[in-house]
Design a protein around this motif. Structure first.
Motif, PDB file in Angstrom:
ATOM      1  N   ALA A 197      10.814 -17.829   3.727  1.00  0.00           N
ATOM      2  CA  ALA A 197       9.984 -18.114   4.992  1.00  0.00           C
ATOM      3  C   ALA A 197       8.697 -19.154   4.507  1.00  0.00           C
ATOM      4  O   ALA A 197       8.706 -20.156   5.141  1.00  0.00           O
ATOM      5  CB  ALA A 197       9.652 -16.976   5.508  1.00  0.00           C
ATOM      6  N   LEU A 198       8.059 -18.948   3.423  1.00  0.00           N
ATOM      7  CA  LEU A 198       6.872 -19.811   3.125  1.00  0.00           C
ATOM      8  C   LEU A 198       7.423 -21.087   2.351  1.00  0.00           C
ATOM      9  O   LEU A 198       6.729 -22.082   2.550  1.00  0.00           O
ATOM     10  CB  LEU A 198       5.896 -18.919   2.029  1.00  0.00           C
ATOM     11  N   ASN A 199       8.445 -20.886   1.732  1.00  0.00           N
ATOM     12  CA  ASN A 199       8.948 -22.114   0.986  1.00  0.00           C
ATOM     13  C   ASN A 199       9.285 -22.982   2.202  1.00  0.00           C
ATOM     14  O   ASN A 199       9.130 -24.415   2.246  1.00  0.00           O
ATOM     15  CB  ASN A 199      10.031 -21.607   0.235  1.00  0.00           C
ATOM     16  N   LYS A 200      10.083 -22.675   3.109  1.00  0.00           N
ATOM     17  CA  LYS A 200      10.620 -23.665   4.226  1.00  0.00           C
ATOM     18  C   LYS A 200       9.904 -24.053   4.976  1.00  0.00           C
ATOM     19  O   LYS A 200       9.668 -25.123   5.730  1.00  0.00           O
ATOM     20  CB  LYS A 200      11.650 -22.866   5.111  1.00  0.00           C
ATOM     21  N   SER A 201       8.724 -23.414   5.230  1.00  0.00           N
ATOM     22  CA  SER A 201       7.505 -23.924   6.024  1.00  0.00           C
ATOM     23  C   SER A 201       6.526 -24.661   5.324  1.00  0.00           C
ATOM     24  O   SER A 201       5.558 -25.357   6.106  1.00  0.00           O
ATOM     25  CB  SER A 201       6.538 -22.632   6.494  1.00  0.00           C
ATOM     26  N   SER A 202       6.501 -24.793   4.039  1.00  0.00           N
ATOM     27  CA  SER A 202       5.715 -25.774   3.234  1.00  0.00           C
ATOM     28  C   SER A 202       4.310 -25.442   3.514  1.00  0.00           C
ATOM     29  O   SER A 202       3.382 -26.383   3.396  1.00  0.00           O
ATOM     30  CB  SER A 202       5.872 -27.392   3.616  1.00  0.00           C
TER      31      SER A 202
END
Length: 196
Positions: free
Chosen positions: A158-163
């Motif tokens: 989640a945090l990776n995809k949201s940058s």
């Protein structure tokens, strides 16, 4: 209005047919106490999200920010979150008084994984405990005592995809919502006019 119930998935069997079965490692990563990794993660986290619901099931999620290490870890099964003066809505506190079950997500800036903890909360007023969480010479008004039931690291997806931690992907400040304008407009919807 859309009638969501007409398209609802209502059984675990139907859900599993769509989403599948979790890998054994995903199931077995949950532990029932704070090990040294969890303690270190909590100590380094300046931001957590607290999920509560009242006895009727009405839910709330509240962000809680503080200096890292402000949460007092008492032992492998209990810690206390300081409840410092705020806007006096007390949504989370009131929910926990009628339903002690809580969910927590701890974040560390720059780290894409988060620590999730589920457990039971008790609102406490104990000067000895609260004084250990003083900030600028002031103890919190209350503490949220947490009895840990589940701990696990949540993957980075989640945090990776949201940058979220990458400043070069952030919107420019002049395009962001104006919070004061939103606040006044929401008051207006509820019949309160504020002179600016």
């Amino acid at each position: 209005m859309i009638n969501f119930s007409s398209m609802a998935i209502t059984s675990e069997d139907a859900l599993r047919e769509i989403a599948g079965i979790p890998h054994e490692h995903v199931v077995k990563k949950t532990i029932s106490r704070l090990d040294e990794h969890c303690k270190k993660f909590i100590a380094m986290s300046p931001l957590l999200f607290l999920s509560t619901s009242n006895a009727d099931g009405k839910c709330d999620v509240s962000p809680r920010g503080d200096s890292p290490s402000e949460i007092l870890i008492l032992n492998d099964h209990q810690f206390v979150i300081p409840d410092r003066p705020g806007n006096r809505r007390l949504d989370s506190i009131l929910n926990m008084m009628s339903n002690p079950h809580i969910g927590l997500v701890f974040l560390i800036p720059g780290l894409d994984e988060v620590l999730r903890i589920n457990g039971k909360a008790t609102i406490i007023k104990d000067e000895e405990i609260l004084s250990k969480m003083s900030l600028k010479g002031k103890s919190p008004l209350l503490g949220i005592g947490v009895d840990v039931e589940e701990c696990f690291i949540h993957c980075s997806r989640a945090l990776n995809k949201s940058s979220v931690w990458k400043p070069d992907t952030w919107q420019s400040k002049d395009t962001l919502p104006a919070m004061l304008e939103i606040f006044f407009d929401h008051l207006k919807i509820n019949g309160i006019e504020v002179k600016r």
